[in-house]
Scaffold this active site. Structure first.
Site, mmCIF file in Angstrom:
data_model
loop_
_atom_site.group_PDB
_atom_site.id
_atom_site.type_symbol
_atom_site.label_atom_id
_atom_site.label_comp_id
_atom_site.label_asym_id
_atom_site.label_seq_id
_atom_site.Cartn_x
_atom_site.Cartn_y
_atom_site.Cartn_z
ATOM 1 N N LYS A 237 13.123 8.351 2.328
ATOM 2 C CA LYS A 237 12.050 7.381 2.548
ATOM 3 C C LYS A 237 10.956 7.625 1.522
ATOM 4 O O LYS A 237 10.495 8.751 1.346
ATOM 5 C CB LYS A 237 11.463 7.506 3.956
ATOM 6 C CG LYS A 237 10.328 6.501 4.189
ATOM 7 C CD LYS A 237 9.555 6.792 5.453
ATOM 8 C CE LYS A 237 8.374 5.814 5.574
ATOM 9 N NZ LYS A 237 7.474 6.139 6.702
ATOM 10 N N GLN A 238 10.542 6.555 0.844
ATOM 11 C CA GLN A 238 9.535 6.686 -0.203
ATOM 12 C C GLN A 238 8.656 5.441 -0.230
ATOM 13 O O GLN A 238 9.105 4.340 0.101
ATOM 14 C CB GLN A 238 10.205 6.868 -1.573
ATOM 15 C CG GLN A 238 9.277 7.107 -2.736
ATOM 16 C CD GLN A 238 8.397 8.316 -2.524
ATOM 17 O OE1 GLN A 238 7.270 8.174 -2.018
ATOM 18 N NE2 GLN A 238 8.904 9.500 -2.878
#
Length: 350
Positions: A237-238
């Site tokens: 997740k970014q």
């Protein structure tokens, strides 16, 4: 009549829908698809139980069988305070409504704290995949320290029936090396038990702010992704990149001029493509966060982020505040419109 994706993109529609990536060719990527687990994950060292849980995750909700995911994350009660998170819609102080929103919104999974998911696990853990976030940054200590500490064990997440565990590392922070050790050990144990792993690869260092905020630069977030995949996160997740050149602005660490000359441009899809490339060319799926709720523009912003992520070669969106800080019916509609981007066969990897 609901607005079309093109209408929601507005003036950016032509640039985002018509863009062809000239940096890292899509043929080099392991792009999402119905056969992603067999084509990519099955060749790894993941045991069969992990693959089974990933199959459950990818096989749930409106995006089932596409290779894409839509996840509802609600850990903001700890990360941002319950008041800041749930005052706009007090129904979400009740954990059951968080899970209901994910289910009615057609999500692949719901991500939240051990407290939230544990409170309703016997009623819902068999009905929708649970992603238990095991560490958090509580912001009640004064002065704030911006550290991620363990709130739950992998064993506890396993006992309540979780499909996956998630954690955050603040790469670049004074505490990052301790967090790396903690998360590496936790993820190894999660895989042993047969659970999938998701890593929030965030940056945190005051020196990353110069002429602009490089916490969301493509080059620095890309490196955070690369570290995360090295820790054997199944999904990264970014935050969506908003700029580039963090290494050059900070004047620390090592990079190559080719990153900026050949592998990226200023186009948002190309910047996100570099994030995907750092996830072992897509062997670990990249999901971008939906960001904070800003009111009337939330739907358009969420759809725009989804288009950028999909066309860059990403695996989906994890969007929380834009969905739960409004009435449930409106939250369901927003989640469905995000999912529509990934269901639209005319929107292809650039």
């Amino acid at each position: 009549m609901p607005q079309s994706i093109t209408e929601l993109l507005g003036d950016a529609a032509e640039s985002l829908l018509g863009h062809e990536c000239q940096t890292i060719d899509r043929g080099r990527l392991h792009v999402p698809g119905p056969d992603f687990l067999e084509r990519v994950v099955a060749n790894s060292d993941r045991n069969q139980r992990v693959i089974n849980q990933l199959a459950r995750l990818f096989g749930h909700g409106r995006l089932s069988g596409t290779g894409y995911v839509s996840i509802l994350p609600v850990d903001q009660g700890i990360e941002h305070s319950a008041g800041a998170s749930f005052a706009p819609n007090p129904d979400y102080f009740d954990p059951e409504n968080i899970v209901r929103l994910a289910m009615e919104g057609g999500c692949n999974a719901v991500a939240s704290t051990i407290g939230v998911l544990g409170a309703v696990s016997r009623k819902y853990a068999h009905r929708i995949p649970f992603l238990v976030k095991i560490n958090h940054n509580e912001l009640l200590s004064y002065p704030n320290s911006y550290d991620q500490v363990m709130f739950a064990s992998v064993d506890r997440a396993y006992d309540l029936g979780a499909t996956a565990v998630g954690a955050t590392i603040y790469f670049g922070s004074d505490e990052s090396r301790r967090q790396i050790i903690e998360v590496a050990e936790a993820f190894e144990h999660a895989h042993e038990l047969g659970m999938a792993t998701v890593l929030w690869c965030y940056l945190r260092n005051s020196e990353f702010k110069k002429d602009k905020d490089y916490h969301t630069s493509a080059d620095l977030t890309g490196q955070a992704n690369h570290l995360g995949v090295t820790l054997q996160a199944d999904i990264i997740k970014q935050k969506l990149p908003t700029n580039n050149g963090g290494y050059n602005a900070i004047k620390f660490g090592k990079t190559s001029p080719l990153v900026y000359e050949d592998l990226t441009t200023d186009h948002p899809i190309d910047l996100c493509r570099y994030q995907v490339a750092n996830c072992y060319m897509g062997r670990a799926g990249l999901i971008n966060s939906g960001g904070a709720s800003s009111g009337a523009s939330d739907l358009a912003e969420a759809v725009k982020t989804a288009v950028i992520n999909k066309r860059a070669g990403g695996t989906g969106l994890i969007s929380g505040r834009k969905a739960f800080q409004r009435p449930m019916a409106d939250g369901v509609e927003l989640l469905n419109r995000i999912q529509d981007v990934y269901l639209d066969s005319n929107i292809k990897v650039a």
